[in-house]
Design a protein around this motif. Structure first.
Motif: not given
Length: 260
Positions: A90-91, A103-104, A106, A132, A164, A167-168
């Motif tokens: 994912a990152e 990440v995302k 954040k 993930y 998602d 994480l958000l």
């Protein structure tokens, strides 16, 4: 407001009693009839399975399924690292001098993730990768490199979703969730393998108690899956620049190499 409602709902459901009920159900034979629907919903490739579908006594046994011996190819290399899992890479990116990763969008604290200054300081200025696992993925964890186990420890009590939404809206889930950390000494530098628990079930089961990990060797599995984070030291490792992120990866696929 949306973030507050999300967190309240998760706090209300992610308790010991709800974890107990879910665990008892998926580990009981009452869950066996749900396996075909689980396969259809998540479009799981049954040709890869080591066992026939009818041989799994519970949904839990299917969830931690093993694959046929030739289902994955380990792209072995002494100076390479391979994906420890099937999932979404994912990152990837740098670890800041303040020991943070993004990440995302954040910031997450590597110090909080690893739990101590002496453990985290080795990774200042290094690189990280986040893998993930969705419910559809094979949930066994393999060693990304050849290495000697330097240390192994666990942190955290509860786990929140790492999808998602988690994480958000969650509270630094990658650094606060229940997590099992193994630190390896590769001949080119240290590697931290952080196995992050998912909502309801905080369980990472080890199948390799040896002090030596071999690249591609199975070492553990998630009882309920989640995320694996790899941490590398400064100027020791580079992820493949020729492939985009995010992208789907298979266990054993080369993800980068150590810098000599």
């Amino acid at each position: 407001m949306k973030q507050s409602i999300y967190r309240l709902c998760i706090e209300l459901t992610n308790k010991k009693w709800s974890s107990f009920v879910l665990r008892k159900f998926v580990q009981s034979r009452l869950s066996k009839p749900f396996i075909p629907g689980f396969i259809r919903t998540y479009k799981i490739d049954t040709d890869e399975l080591q066992d026939e579908i009818g041989e799994y006594p519970t949904l839990h046994d299917f969830f931690i399924r093993q694959l046929k011996g030739d289902a994955r190819i380990i792209q072995f290399g002494e100076n390479d690292a391979v994906s420890p899992v099937d999932g979404l890479l994912a990152e990837t990116g740098p670890i800041s001098d303040e020991l943070e990763i993004m990440v995302k969008g954040k910031a997450y604290s590597v110090l909080e993730m690893l739990g101590a200054d002496d453990k985290a300081s080795s990774y200042i200025g290094g690189r990280f990768g986040v893998f993930y696992l969705s419910p559809s993925n094979y949930h066994r964890i393999h060693s990304p490199v050849d290495g000697t186990v330097l240390n192994r420890w666990s942190l955290g009590r509860h786990s929140y979703p790492v999808n998602d939404s988690g994480l958000l809206y969650g509270k630094a889930v990658l650094a606060k969730n229940y997590r099992e950390i193994t630190e390896l000494q590769h001949r080119q530098g240290k590697v931290a393998v952080v196995k992050v628990g998912a909502m309801f079930v905080n369980s990472v089961e080890y199948v390799n108690e040896s002090d030596i990990w071999r690249q591609g060797e199975e070492v553990a599995y998630f009882t309920f899956g989640s995320t694996v984070i790899l941490l590398f030291e400064k100027d020791k490792f580079q992820f493949l620049g020729s492939k985009s992120v995010p992208r789907e990866v298979k266990m054993g696929e080369k993800i980068g190499n150590f810098i000599e």
